[in-house]
Design a protein around this motif. Structure first.
Motif, PDB file in Angstrom:
ATOM      1  N   GLY A 134       0.795  -1.218   0.000  1.00 50.32           N
ATOM      2  CA  GLY A 134       0.000   0.000   0.000  1.00 50.32           C
ATOM      3  C   GLY A 134       0.831   1.274   0.000  1.00 50.32           C
ATOM      4  O   GLY A 134       0.429   2.302   0.540  1.00 50.32           O
ATOM      5  N   VAL A 135       2.013   1.202  -0.587  1.00 51.02           N
ATOM      6  CA  VAL A 135       2.852   2.403  -0.683  1.00 51.02           C
ATOM      7  C   VAL A 135       3.165   2.677  -2.154  1.00 51.02           C
ATOM      8  O   VAL A 135       2.916   1.846  -3.015  1.00 51.02           O
ATOM      9  N   ALA A 136       3.710   3.843  -2.405  1.00 51.13           N
ATOM     10  CA  ALA A 136       4.088   4.171  -3.785  1.00 51.13           C
ATOM     11  C   ALA A 136       5.378   3.437  -4.137  1.00 51.13           C
ATOM     12  O   ALA A 136       6.180   3.108  -3.257  1.00 51.13           O
ATOM     13  N   GLU A 137       5.557   3.197  -5.432  1.00 53.43           N
ATOM     14  CA  GLU A 137       6.749   2.468  -5.863  1.00 53.43           C
ATOM     15  C   GLU A 137       8.026   3.166  -5.400  1.00 53.43           C
ATOM     16  O   GLU A 137       8.987   2.524  -4.987  1.00 53.43           O
ATOM     17  N   GLY A 138       7.985   4.478  -5.471  1.00 57.17           N
ATOM     18  CA  GLY A 138       9.178   5.229  -5.106  1.00 57.17           C
ATOM     19  C   GLY A 138       9.572   5.055  -3.656  1.00 57.17           C
ATOM     20  O   GLY A 138      10.751   5.154  -3.301  1.00 57.17           O
ATOM     21  N   THR A 139       8.589   4.806  -2.815  1.00 52.56           N
ATOM     22  CA  THR A 139       8.854   4.717  -1.374  1.00 52.56           C
ATOM     23  C   THR A 139       9.823   3.583  -1.038  1.00 52.56           C
ATOM     24  O   THR A 139      10.666   3.710  -0.145  1.00 52.56           O
ATOM     25  N   ILE A 140       9.681   2.486  -1.758  1.00 54.99           N
ATOM     26  CA  ILE A 140      10.589   1.360  -1.525  1.00 54.99           C
ATOM     27  C   ILE A 140      12.032   1.804  -1.724  1.00 54.99           C
ATOM     28  O   ILE A 140      12.914   1.516  -0.908  1.00 54.99           O
ATOM     29  N   PHE A 141      12.246   2.560  -2.778  1.00 55.51           N
ATOM     30  CA  PHE A 141      13.617   2.921  -3.141  1.00 55.51           C
ATOM     31  C   PHE A 141      14.161   4.071  -2.303  1.00 55.51           C
ATOM     32  O   PHE A 141      15.344   4.365  -2.337  1.00 55.51           O
ATOM     33  N   ARG A 142      13.250   4.734  -1.563  1.00 57.44           N
ATOM     34  CA  ARG A 142      13.711   5.734  -0.607  1.00 57.44           C
ATOM     35  C   ARG A 142      14.400   5.038   0.568  1.00 57.44           C
ATOM     36  O   ARG A 142      15.380   5.531   1.119  1.00 57.44           O
ATOM     37  N   HIS A 143      13.897   3.875   0.914  1.00 63.41           N
ATOM     38  CA  HIS A 143      14.443   3.164   2.078  1.00 63.41           C
ATOM     39  C   HIS A 143      15.519   2.150   1.711  1.00 63.41           C
ATOM     40  O   HIS A 143      16.442   1.912   2.467  1.00 63.41           O
ATOM     41  N   TYR A 144      15.373   1.532   0.551  1.00 58.95           N
ATOM     42  CA  TYR A 144      16.352   0.522   0.131  1.00 58.95           C
ATOM     43  C   TYR A 144      16.811   0.879  -1.276  1.00 58.95           C
ATOM     44  O   TYR A 144      16.015   0.830  -2.214  1.00 58.95           O
ATOM     45  N   LYS A 145      18.068   1.201  -1.378  1.00 61.46           N
ATOM     46  CA  LYS A 145      18.556   1.724  -2.656  1.00 61.46           C
ATOM     47  C   LYS A 145      18.237   0.824  -3.841  1.00 61.46           C
ATOM     48  O   LYS A 145      17.897   1.309  -4.918  1.00 61.46           O
TER      49      LYS A 145
END
Lengths: 219, 219, 219, 219
Positions: D50-61
Motif C-alpha cells: 500500500g505504498v508508492a513504488e518510489g517509497t521502496i527505493f527511498r528506504h532501500y537503494k
DNA sequence: TATGAATGAGCTTTCATTCAT
DNA sequence: GATGAATGAAAGCTCATTCAT
C-alpha cells in the motif's frame, strides 16, 4: 485531419489527462486511423508522441485499452446529443416536418463527424474485429438511437408525411443515404470539390421523396 | 459463410491451383475476414490449411501477395458482368425503365455478394490500408463502373425517368442505398429474420421515388 | 559441472533432438543452475547456445516449457531404476540385510546425482515456485518411491533389522541423512577434500545404528 | 505463515522502522517466499504494502538491498542465542548428556524456524544465487556455529557418549537429520497431521543411536 | 513441390529505478 | 518522507521470410 483532432480534452472530459497522456492519445488516433490498430506498433505511437514506450503502458494497461479509451467516448458523444436534445424538439413540435428534423440531424452529425473524423474512422474500421466494440456499439447505437428513431418515424407516419412501410426499413434507408453521403464526402473523396450545400439539399430531397411514396404533390 | 466460399476455382480461373494452394486461399480468406489482414499470421493460415509455413511462400512471395491474390479477382469479377452484359441490355432497350435495370442490378450484385461474402468483406476492410488496393479499386470501380453508370443515368434522365440532378449524385445515392441494404442484410444483421422480397421491393421503390422527384404520379 | 551434462541424449531419449535443440538444453541447464530460472533470460540462453532467440520458442512454446523439458525426465529417470530393479532384488532376497540395500541405493543414487548434478540442482531450486513441478514430484517421488520404500521397511522390520517405529519416520530419517550427505558433498562443499569411501561407510553406519535402536550387539 | 511474521520489529531491532517501512518488509517477505526474489517485482511489493513504488527505493537503494535487509538479521539471530547461551550451558555442565543438548537445540531452533518460516525459506532459496548471502552464511554459520559445534562434539566424545569418528561427520549427520525433520515438518508437509512430540523424540533417538555406535547398552 | 528448422527484427509488456513535486 | 509519472532497457514471445533437404 490533424487540426480536427484537437478536441481531445472535450471528448475525454472528466478525466484529467496529463500532458504526455494527451500526446499519446493524439498520436495513437493518428496512427490507428492511418494504418489500422493491428498494423500500428506501440513503439511507433511512443515515438510520435515523444514519450517513452513504458509511459503508454503506465496509462493504458494494454494496447487494446488504449483503443477503447479512444473509441468509447466517441460512441457516447455521438449518441448523447442526438437523443436528448433533438428528439425532444421533434416530439414537442419543434420540427413540424420530417424534412426539418432530417436536415437538422444531417448537419448536426456532419459537424460531429468532421470534428472527429479520425476517431470515427477508427471506430468503423475496428468494429468488425473487436467484440467489445460491437457490444458498445449495440448498447449505444442499436438500442438507443434505433429505438428513438423508430418512435419518431411512427410519429411522422401518423402525420402522413412518411409512407406506410416498416419503420426499420425507413431507418435503414435514411441512415444508408446519410452515411453514404458523409462517407463519400469525408472519407472516400475528401479532396474532391464538393458543393456541400447543394449536395446536402439533394440528399435530403432524395430521402424525402423516397419515403413519401408515389402519391404526393409537395411534402 | 463457409459454404459460399467454395467458389474459389471459379474466382481464380485461369490459374491451375494445386490442392494445397486452394487450401491456403480458403484458410486465408477465413482468417482475414475474421481478424483482419494485419492481425492474421501466416503460421496461423498454414496451420488451418494443413500445410507447412514454407509452402505459403512458395506460392505467394509475401503475405501481401496472398491478400492481393484473394482480393484482385473479386474486384474484376464484380465489375465484369455488370458492365458488359447488363449495360448493353440497357442501351439496347432491354430495360425500358430505370426500375427494371435497378432491380436486375440489385439481384445480380446480391447473388455475387452472397457468393463472395468473406472476400468482399476483406476487400472493404483492407482498402483503407493498402494503396495497391485503392489503385485497383479506382481502376475497376471508379473508372469502369462509374463511367458506365453515368451514361446510363443520362440515358434515363433524357427519357424523363430520373430527376434533373447531377449524375454523380444519382450514382452516390443509388449505391448508398443498395449497399446500405446489402451490408445491413448480409454483414451487420445476417442472422435477423429478413423478408428479402419485400425489402428488395421497398428499397427499389425508395430509390425510384427519391430519384423521380416531386412531380410524378406513377413511374 | 559441464562435463557431466553431456548425458542429455540419454536423458531425453525417445525424442530425436536437433543439434540446435541440444545446444539450447545444455545452455539452459547451465544458466538455470547457476542463476535460477527467473533470473535467466531467454536471450542469454540463446546467445550461449549460439542460436537465434526465436529458435528456442520454435521448440519450447514458453520458457517454462523449456524448464519442464529439462526437469521432467530427470524426475522419471531418478525414480525408474530405483523402483523396478533394486526393489525386486530386495524382495527376492538379493539384499538380505537392510544395510546392503542401503549401500546399494546410496551408491546408485550418488552416481545418478553426479551425472545430473546441474539438473537436479535446478529441480530442487525450482520446485517451491512451480506447482507443475510439485505435482510431478508428488506423482513420481511421493507416490512411487515412498510407497515402495515403506513396504521395504516393513519387510526389514519383520526380520527384526529395524526398530519398531512408523515406517514414514524411517523414510524421513534415512533420506534426510543420505541426501544431507549428497548435498553437502556435491552442492555445498564440492571443492573440499572428501574421503568418499569413509564418509559413505560412516553415513551408512549412522543410519543402521540409528534405526537398529538401543538393543543390538552387532547388526 | 502470516501470523508468525509479525516478529519483524523484534528481528529488525535497533533500526526505527516507519510504518510504511514495516509494511514494505512484510509484503516483500511474503512475496519473496512465495515466488522467489527474481520473480517478485518491486511494483508488486509496493501494491501489496500500500505504498508508492518510489517509497521502496527511498528506504532501500536497490531491490537486492531489500533482500539483504530481510535476510541478514535472520542469519544473525539464528546464530546468536545458539552460540552464546546454549553453548556455555553445555561447557558448564548444564547438559550432562549430548542427548539433553540435542533436545534443547532442536526445540530451540524449531521455535525460531516456526517464528521465521518465510524468512528462513527465502534465505535457503536465495543463497545459491547471491554471493553476498553465501558470504554472510559462511561468516555466521560456517565459522561460528560449526566451530563451536565441533568443540562440543569433541567434549562429548571425550566423555564416551559419541563414537570416535571425525567431528565434521557428526556435524553433518546431526544437522542433516534435524533439518531434514524441520524441513519435512514445516516446509514440505506442513499441513499433514504430525505428532510433534513423538517425532521429535524419535529423531533424537535416531541421532543418539546413530552416533553412539554399535557397542552401547543404553545411553 | 513441399517441408519445417532457423532466423533476426520487431512486437507488446514489465522492470527497477529516478526525480520533480 | 512520500508520491507516482516517467523512463529506457530488457523481458518473453511472435512474425514474415529463407533455405537446405
Amino acid at each position: 485531419m490533424t487540426d480536427h483532432d484537437l478536441e481531445i480534452d472535450e471528448l475525454m472530459d472528466g478525466d484529467e489527462l496529463t500532458d504526455k497522456q494527451k500526446k499519446i492519445i493524439v498520436s495513437a488516433i493518428e496512427s490507428f486511423a492511418e494504418k489500422g490498430f493491428s498494423a500500428t506498433s506501440t513503439s511507433e505511437i511512443a515515438k510520435k508522441a515523444g514519450v517513452a514506450e513504458g509511459t503508454i503502458f503506465r496509462h493504458y494497461k494494454t494496447k487494446k485499452d488504449l483503443l477503447l479509451a479512444i473509441v468509447a467516448p466517441v460512441m457516447a458523444k455521438f449518441v448523447a446529443p442526438f437523443i436528448i436534445k433533438d428528439l425532444q424538439k421533434v416530439l414537442h413540435q419543434d420540427y413540424e416536418h420530417f424534412e426539418d428534423f432530417l436536415t437538422a440531424m444531417l448537419l448536426n452529425r456532419r459537424d460531429f463527424l468532421v470534428k472527429n473524423l479520425s476517431t470515427v474512422k477508427i471506430l468503423v474500421q475496428e468494429i468488425p474485429f473487436h467484440p467489445e466494440l460491437k457490444e458498445l456499439f449495440k448498447e449505444h447505437i442499436a438500442l438507443k438511437v434505433y429505438a428513438q428513431f423508430i418512435k419518431l418515424v411512427e410519429h411522422y407516419q401518423a402525420k402522413g408525411q412518411i409512407m406506410d412501410i416498416p419503420a426499420y426499413s425507413v431507418f435503414r434507408m435514411t441512415f444508408s443515404t446519410i452515411f453514404g453521403y458523409l462517407i463519400a464526402r469525408y472519407m472516400i473523396l475528401p479532396e474532391a470539390d464538393w458543393d456541400d450545400e447543394a449536395e446536402t439539399e439533394r440528399t435530403i430531397q432524395f430521402i424525402m421523396h423516397g419515403l413519401a411514396g408515389p402519391n404526393h404533390s409537395k411534402k
